[in-house]
Enzyme design. Structure first.
Site, PDB file in Angstrom:
ATOM      1  N   ALA A  35       0.818  -1.213   0.000  1.00 17.19           N
ATOM      2  CA  ALA A  35       0.000   0.000   0.000  1.00 17.19           C
ATOM      3  C   ALA A  35       0.857   1.271   0.000  1.00 17.19           C
ATOM      4  O   ALA A  35       0.611   2.206  -0.761  1.00 17.19           O
ATOM      5  CB  ALA A  35      -0.923  -0.010   1.212  1.00 17.19           C
ATOM      6  N   LYS A  82       4.312  -7.882  -7.915  1.00 17.19           N
ATOM      7  CA  LYS A  82       3.946  -6.475  -7.712  1.00 17.19           C
ATOM      8  C   LYS A  82       4.931  -5.518  -8.371  1.00 17.19           C
ATOM      9  O   LYS A  82       4.535  -4.481  -8.907  1.00 17.19           O
ATOM     10  CB  LYS A  82       3.857  -6.175  -6.211  1.00 17.19           C
ATOM     11  CG  LYS A  82       2.675  -6.858  -5.545  1.00 17.19           C
ATOM     12  CD  LYS A  82       2.608  -6.514  -4.065  1.00 17.19           C
ATOM     13  CE  LYS A  82       1.446  -7.246  -3.415  1.00 17.19           C
ATOM     14  NZ  LYS A  82       1.379  -6.988  -1.961  1.00 17.19           N
ATOM     15  N   VAL A 106      14.671  -8.467  -0.363  1.00 17.69           N
ATOM     16  CA  VAL A 106      15.857  -7.690   0.021  1.00 17.69           C
ATOM     17  C   VAL A 106      16.517  -8.337   1.229  1.00 17.69           C
ATOM     18  O   VAL A 106      15.855  -8.633   2.219  1.00 17.69           O
ATOM     19  CB  VAL A 106      15.459  -6.234   0.347  1.00 17.69           C
ATOM     20  CG1 VAL A 106      16.659  -5.453   0.858  1.00 17.69           C
ATOM     21  CG2 VAL A 106      14.866  -5.565  -0.882  1.00 17.69           C
ATOM     22  N   ASP A 126       7.034  -3.695   5.115  1.00 13.77           N
ATOM     23  CA  ASP A 126       6.064  -3.962   6.167  1.00 13.77           C
ATOM     24  C   ASP A 126       6.721  -4.659   7.352  1.00 13.77           C
ATOM     25  O   ASP A 126       6.063  -5.279   8.152  1.00 13.77           O
ATOM     26  CB  ASP A 126       4.922  -4.830   5.616  1.00 13.77           C
ATOM     27  CG  ASP A 126       5.429  -6.154   5.057  1.00 13.77           C
ATOM     28  OD1 ASP A 126       6.647  -6.416   5.158  1.00 13.77           O
ATOM     29  OD2 ASP A 126       4.616  -6.930   4.528  1.00 13.77           O
ATOM     30  N   GLU A 129      12.841  -5.914  10.147  1.00 14.45           N
ATOM     31  CA  GLU A 129      14.097  -6.517   9.696  1.00 14.45           C
ATOM     32  C   GLU A 129      14.618  -5.791   8.439  1.00 14.45           C
ATOM     33  O   GLU A 129      15.787  -5.401   8.367  1.00 14.45           O
ATOM     34  CB  GLU A 129      13.835  -8.004   9.394  1.00 14.45           C
ATOM     35  CG  GLU A 129      15.084  -8.827   9.135  1.00 14.45           C
ATOM     36  CD  GLU A 129      15.847  -9.173  10.416  1.00 14.45           C
ATOM     37  OE1 GLU A 129      15.256  -9.055  11.505  1.00 14.45           O
ATOM     38  OE2 GLU A 129      17.030  -9.533  10.306  1.00 14.45           O
ATOM     39  N   THR A 130      13.738  -5.606   7.460  1.00 15.38           N
ATOM     40  CA  THR A 130      14.165  -4.944   6.222  1.00 15.38           C
ATOM     41  C   THR A 130      14.496  -3.476   6.486  1.00 15.38           C
ATOM     42  O   THR A 130      15.426  -2.925   5.902  1.00 15.38           O
ATOM     43  CB  THR A 130      13.067  -5.057   5.144  1.00 15.38           C
ATOM     44  OG1 THR A 130      12.636  -6.412   5.075  1.00 15.38           O
ATOM     45  CG2 THR A 130      13.585  -4.646   3.778  1.00 15.38           C
ATOM     46  N   CYS A 166      18.849   8.282  13.259  1.00 16.49           N
ATOM     47  CA  CYS A 166      18.501   7.246  12.289  1.00 16.49           C
ATOM     48  C   CYS A 166      17.447   6.307  12.864  1.00 16.49           C
ATOM     49  O   CYS A 166      16.956   6.503  13.976  1.00 16.49           O
ATOM     50  CB  CYS A 166      19.750   6.487  11.846  1.00 16.49           C
ATOM     51  SG  CYS A 166      20.349   5.258  13.020  1.00 16.49           S
ATOM     52  N   CYS A 183      -0.618  -5.528  10.707  1.00 20.76           N
ATOM     53  CA  CYS A 183      -1.846  -5.239   9.960  1.00 20.76           C
ATOM     54  C   CYS A 183      -2.813  -6.411  10.070  1.00 20.76           C
ATOM     55  O   CYS A 183      -4.021  -6.253   9.976  1.00 20.76           O
ATOM     56  CB  CYS A 183      -1.532  -4.983   8.496  1.00 20.76           C
ATOM     57  SG  CYS A 183      -0.415  -3.613   8.266  1.00 20.76           S
TER      58      CYS A 183
HETATM   59 ZN   LIG Z   1      21.233   6.311  14.870  1.00 16.53          ZN
END
Ligand SMILES: [Zn+2]
Length: 337
Positions: A35, A82, A106, A126, A129-130, A166, A183
């Site tokens: 989304a 997608k 990824v 979503d 980890e990524t 960060c 979700c």
């Molecule tokens: Zn940082």
């Protein structure tokens, strides 16, 4: 085209002709095309970025159409990846933009290559980890990235710029799996990702145009309450990534993995090593044991109430279960180890 399709943004004082030229020369990578990724890339292509790379591991299904605005029923029928469906749609909106759809998961083994040569990253993922992986890579290579997330009726966007704070300043350690709301458990309001994606795309343009208005705060929206908040985020003195330069997520060796997909009742299996699967040969093999159909980009295999969708890179999405053990055993039984 003789008519100027960017006349609207040229009149915005902080963009103008010079900003438009900067956007045109920029390349942006959108990681995740659910989304959020649909919403942000739909706008980024209209701003006329030089190039857009859309990276996603999944294929289109009917329930996606509730909020993933780049896809239609035909994409779902064809089980189109997608990244491919999005790239086709975006190219048809603006053929001046080089749009590249990349169908992959990824991970620490491929993220450097995926983000090489991009000026900016927009978060459409979503999972945490990524995001940690994106954060480590972007902090290391000083690439700005625009974090976005949605849950239920709320969402947020935050610019992560070289120098911090960060993402790890915000979330030092990943919560245990199963401890975070998703979700799947909380639902997601159709309009929230459209709004968050619009904020992300706008912040992306500000970053590229070096605007003075780049938001340094986390923008939080709650559409049930109808509120916007700008929340200060502090840099953590002990942040492993932006303070100490320890990129723990990049150092993690790639292993085979099985993860339950957010909101999907599905499990994704990723092989340990980079590989290529001959889908035609696999189709031939599986024909003898169950129903199999080659969908062009992927293979769909059904057997006794279970369904496996196999990608050319050896990944599989096991549908209809969130039981990781069951998914792994189906994978090794039918696809291999
Ligand atoms: Zn940082």
């Amino acid at each position: 085209m003789s008519e100027d399709r960017y006349s609207g943004i040229r009149l915005i004082d902080w963009i103008g002709d010079s900003g438009r030229e900067m956007i045109k020369k920029s390349s942006c990578t959108i990681i995740g095309c659910g989304a959020l990724g649909c919403a942000s890339s739909n706008l980024l292509v209209r701003f006329g970025f030089g190039s857009l790379k859309i990276v996603d591991r999944d294929f289109v299904e009917l329930p996606n159409l509730e909020r993933q605005i780049l896809f239609d029923e035909n994409d779902a029928r064809m089980m189109k990846p997608k990244a491919i469906a999005a790239a086709e749609k975006l190219s048809s909106v603006n053929s001046e933009v080089r749009v590249n759809g990349v169908v992959t998961d990824v991970n620490s083994g491929n993220i450097d290559k995926i983000l090489a040569d991009c000026d900016l990253v927009v978060d459409g993922t979503d999972n945490l980890e990524t995001r940690y992986l994106i954060n480590d890579t972007c902090v290391k290579h000083k690439i700005p990235w625009v974090h976005g997330a949605c849950l239920s009726s709320s969402g947020m966007s935050f610019n992560i710029l070289p120098g911090g704070p960060c993402f790890r300043c915000m979330y030092a350690v990943a919560p245990e799996l199963g401890r975070t709301p998703t979700c799947e458990t909380e639902g997601i309001l159709t309009s929230v990702p459209q709004l968050v994606g619009a904020i992300q795309a706008t912040e992306a343009v500000k970053i590229i145009c070096k605007s003075e208005n780049i938001s340094r705060r986390l923008i939080h929206v709650d559409l049930a309450a109808g509120t916007f908040e700008a929340i200060a985020v502090e840099r953590s003195e002990s942040c492993p990534a932006c303070v100490k330069g320890h990129f723990e997520y990049l150092g993690k060796e790639r292993t085979s993995s099985a993860v339950s997909l957010c909101g999907r009742n599905s499990v994704q299996i990723v092989p340990a090593n980079e590989t290529t699967v001959d889908l035609k040969a696999l189709e031939k093999k599986l024909k003898t044991v169950g129903d199999v159909s080659h969908m062009g980009y992927l293979l769909n295999f059904k057997k006794e109430g279970h369904e496996l969708v196999v990608f050319p890179d050896g990944r599989a999405i096991v549908r209809g279960t969130s039981d990781i053990g069951l998914a792994k055993s189906l994978y090794s039984r039918y696809i291999g180890n």
